[in-house]
Design a protein around this motif. Structure first.
Motif, mmCIF file in Angstrom:
data_model
loop_
_atom_site.group_PDB
_atom_site.id
_atom_site.type_symbol
_atom_site.label_atom_id
_atom_site.label_comp_id
_atom_site.label_asym_id
_atom_site.label_seq_id
_atom_site.Cartn_x
_atom_site.Cartn_y
_atom_site.Cartn_z
ATOM 1 N N ALA A 58 0.988 -1.055 0.073
ATOM 2 C CA ALA A 58 -0.043 -0.034 -0.118
ATOM 3 C C ALA A 58 0.909 1.232 0.060
ATOM 4 C CB ALA A 58 -0.727 -0.085 1.315
ATOM 5 N N LYS A 81 2.183 1.563 -3.365
ATOM 6 C CA LYS A 81 1.031 2.155 -4.553
ATOM 7 C C LYS A 81 1.091 3.868 -4.247
ATOM 8 C CE LYS A 81 -1.538 -1.933 -5.600
ATOM 9 N NZ LYS A 81 -2.712 -2.504 -5.392
ATOM 10 N N SER A 82 0.935 4.079 -2.866
ATOM 11 C CA SER A 82 0.561 5.492 -2.615
ATOM 12 C C SER A 82 1.729 6.220 -3.069
ATOM 13 C CB SER A 82 0.404 5.662 -1.138
ATOM 14 O OG SER A 82 1.526 5.351 -0.216
ATOM 15 N N ARG A 83 2.900 6.187 -2.810
ATOM 16 C CA ARG A 83 4.084 6.633 -3.262
ATOM 17 C C ARG A 83 4.095 6.890 -4.895
ATOM 18 N NH1 ARG A 83 4.291 8.235 1.316
ATOM 19 N NH2 ARG A 83 6.220 7.762 2.815
ATOM 20 N N ALA A 139 1.481 6.409 -6.833
ATOM 21 C CA ALA A 139 0.415 7.406 -7.384
ATOM 22 C C ALA A 139 0.491 8.907 -7.047
ATOM 23 C CB ALA A 139 -0.717 7.025 -6.375
ATOM 24 N N GLY A 140 1.340 9.176 -5.847
ATOM 25 C CA GLY A 140 1.883 10.515 -5.672
ATOM 26 C C GLY A 140 2.925 11.035 -6.802
ATOM 27 N N GLU A 191 -3.536 6.257 -9.434
ATOM 28 C CA GLU A 191 -3.306 5.255 -8.827
ATOM 29 C C GLU A 191 -3.065 4.178 -9.886
ATOM 30 O OE1 GLU A 191 -3.271 3.821 -5.571
ATOM 31 O OE2 GLU A 191 -3.893 5.733 -4.912
#
Lengths: 234, 244
Positions: free
Chosen positions: B188, B191-193, B195-196, B201
């Motif tokens: 997670a 993915k968040s990094r 997506a940033g 996403e």
């Protein structure tokens, strides 16, 4: 002993009286003829002892003639050689008992001297011609002609008398000694007689050569060259 | 005194006959045989002189022939000597060249072998160094093997060209290899990094690959982003080899 100046015939052949010198001469003639015939039957280029002696005799005669006459000795060899041999054998015939040498008689010596005289004239005329030979009597000057004529006779007589005197005296002395002293005493005298006989033969031959040489005169230059060439030939 | 003319005549004839006999049987044959011997001797002498002259001529000819043979021999010897010296010089020159060539080749071969050996040693040293580093890193806590590299991977993606980033965002799912299985939190976080960085996403397919030692690798079809020790060690190894 008989006189050496008298000669009695042994026998006669018809009107011809045969004396002892003639008989001994016939014997000598027969001996020499037979001896030389036997000795020269088989001559070869490689000589034996006898042939060597014969060749020595011939070459000595040739040398004597050549030295005296300064000419080719072939024409004079037979005459000079015959005179020498005959006188030698005749002189030495005294060694045979009872034989008197023919040369102890005037007739034989006169016969030899006559032959030499005739040969001198013959060779002189043959070499120089009649005119040339007669001209030699006028040398060195015509004044000499009588003397030269006398010389021809006197030297012939001297030949006769020399040989006769020497041989006859030898025989005479031996005969006298033999009659006085017996058998062995004359032997030295006989040996001396051998020497005298050889010397007389040599003298007679040499004088004959000298006389003939004087008669034939000087050798011509062409002949001299020819002779010299023959002498030096090996 | 008496003088017998018959005896004189007979003795004269006798001496003349003896003259003929001796001339015929003694003087002529003996003088002829002497002359024959002299002629034979002269003939033999002339033959001997001729033979001697021939022998002398043959000797002169033989000497001339010997001299010619000696001269020819000398010429041949001189020629052979000159030729041998020339051949010797040529052979020496060729040998010198050959030696120089061999020496050059040997030096090159030695240098090549030395370089190879050096490279092999360097490779071995690099492998050994990498292996040592790998083994040392294996001793790190497992949590640090991936979590510490998520930010670095996001940073590397952020540094990609914009077109590439757009391509990454449009692709789904993007395969990711990790040194170990990622936990759900780690996934997670990743993915968040991303997506940033990408602005939206994205789907990820994470697989474990222990050969990475520690870190992550994003294997998109058009871009590969590595942030793991294996890549670093490979780079260091390449750097080491390049500098050596």
């Amino acid at each position: 002993m008989d006189s050496p100046l008298t000669l009695d015939p042994l026998f006669h052949l018809g009107p011809v009286p045969i004396t002892e010198p003639v008989l001994v001469t016939w014997a000598i003639l027969l001996l020499l003829a037979l001896g030389t015939w036997l000795a020269t039957r088989r001559l070869s280029l490689t000589p034996g002892k006898l042939q060597t002696v014969l060749e020595l005799l011939v070459t000595t005669i040739d040398a004597q003639v050549r030295d005296t006459m300064q000419r080719d000795p072939a024409r004079f060899r037979a005459l000079i050689g015959t005179i020498f041999l005959f006188v030698l054998v005749a002189n030495w015939s005294s060694l045979v008992p009872g034989v008197e040498p023919p040369t102890a008689r005037l007739e034989t010596d006169a016969a030899l001297a006559l032959i030499v005289f005739a040969a001198t004239v013959w060779y002189g005329i043959a070499a120089q011609g009649l005119r040339g030979y007669l001209a030699t009597f006028a040398e060195p000057s015509w004044v000499m002609i009588p003397l030269n004529l006398v010389e021809q006779i006197t030297r012939t007589f001297s030949l006769i008398v020399r040989l006769f005197g020497n041989v006859m005296s030898g025989v005479f002395i031996i005969a006298i000694v033999l009659s006085l002293a017996g058998l062995l005493v004359p032997i030295p005298l006989m040996a001396l007689d051998l020497l005298t006989g050889a010397v007389q033969a040599y003298i007679f031959a040499v004088l004959a050569t000298v006389f003939i040489g004087a008669a034939v005169g000087e050798q011509t230059p062409a002949n001299s060259v020819s002779s010299a060439a023959k002498e030096t030939r090996p | 005194m008496s003088f017998d003319w018959w005896t004189l005549g007979l003795q004269t004839v006798n001496v003349l006959v003896l003259l003929w006999i001796l001339s015929h049987f003694l003087f002529r044959p003996v003088s002829e045989i002497i002359a024959q011997r002299q002629a034979a001797a002269t003939d033999e002498l002339s033959h001997a002189r001729a033979a001697r002259a021939e022998a002398e001529a043959a000797l002169v000819e033989a000497q001339a022939r010997d001299a010619a043979v000696a001269a020819r021999r000398g010429e041949l010897l001189f020629g052979a000597q000159t030729e041998a010296e020339s051949a010797k010089r040529q052979m020496l020159e060729e040998a010198r060249k050959e030696v120089a060539k061999l020496r050059t080749e040997a030096q090159a071969e030695a240098q090549r072998r030395h370089a190879e050996a050096q490279r092999a040693l360097q490779n071995e040293a690099a492998d050994l160094a990498v292996d040592i580093a790998g083994r040392l890193l294996e001793r790190l806590p497992k949590a640090t093997r991936t979590a510490g590299f998520i930010d670095g991977l996001a940073q590397a993606v952020a540094e990609l060209p914009e077109q590439t980033r757009d391509g990454l965002a449009s692709e789904a799912p993007v395969p990711v290899r990790a040194a170990q299985e990622l936990s759900a939190e780690e996934t997670a976080l990743l993915k968040s990094r991303l997506a940033g960085v990408l602005g939206r996403e994205i789907e990820l397919t994470v697989t474990a690959d222990p050969s990475l030692i520690a870190g992550l690798e994003l294997d998109a079809p058009h871009a590969v982003v590595r942030n793991h020790f294996r890549a670093d060690l490979d780079r260091i190894r390449q750097e080491l080899l390049r500098h050596d």
